[in-house]
Write a protein that holds these residues in place. Structure first.
Motif: not given
Length: 137
Positions: A120-137
């Motif tokens: 909440t104090t360093h807004q630059a860290r919020n400008r992002r993408v997260n990637i979830l890689i799923s291997y399951g069925k």
């Protein structure tokens, strides 16, 4: 039963730590920290390098979910709407870059916008993408 592998990246998207478990034994892996400039959805050279390094981890995946985020210090409804569009573009350019590297798995895009802040104090860290890689069925 599920298992998750976490990769830690620094603020320039360099890989710091990865799990010692073989990737094939995991059901999913969550990767965070692909940062963007202010009001930008252009991938940095560091982000591109890190994404290139992810390609071997994506091998054998069933689905990749790319979630785009933006800053959280928004005051108007118009700013929130604009940031949802920006978050969508961030997810789209990340997916397009992975496709350009030959990734052929199903990709799901999510525009989260100004939610789930890293800081909440360093807004630059919020400008992002997260990637979830799923291997399951």
């Amino acid at each position: 039963v599920s298992s998750t592998q976490y990769l830690a990246l620094d603020d320039k998207c360099h890989l710091l730590v990865k799990s010692k478990k073989p990737i094939k034994s995991l059901s999913s892996a969550r990767i965070s920290g692909f940062l963007f400039g202010y009001d930008s959805y252009v991938l940095t050279d560091h982000a591109k390098k890190s994404l290139r390094g992810l390609v071997p981890f994506i091998s054998g995946a069933k689905t990749i979910t790319i979630t785009g985020y933006t800053q959280t210090n928004l005051h108007s409804a118009q700013s929130r709407r604009a940031n949802l569009i920006l978050a969508k573009h961030r997810a789209q350019v990340t997916a397009a870059f992975l496709r350009s590297l030959g990734v052929k798995v199903r990709i799901v895009l999510v525009a989260a916008g100004p939610v789930n802040p890293v800081s909440t104090t360093h807004q630059a860290r919020n400008r992002r993408v997260n990637i979830l890689i799923s291997y399951g069925k």
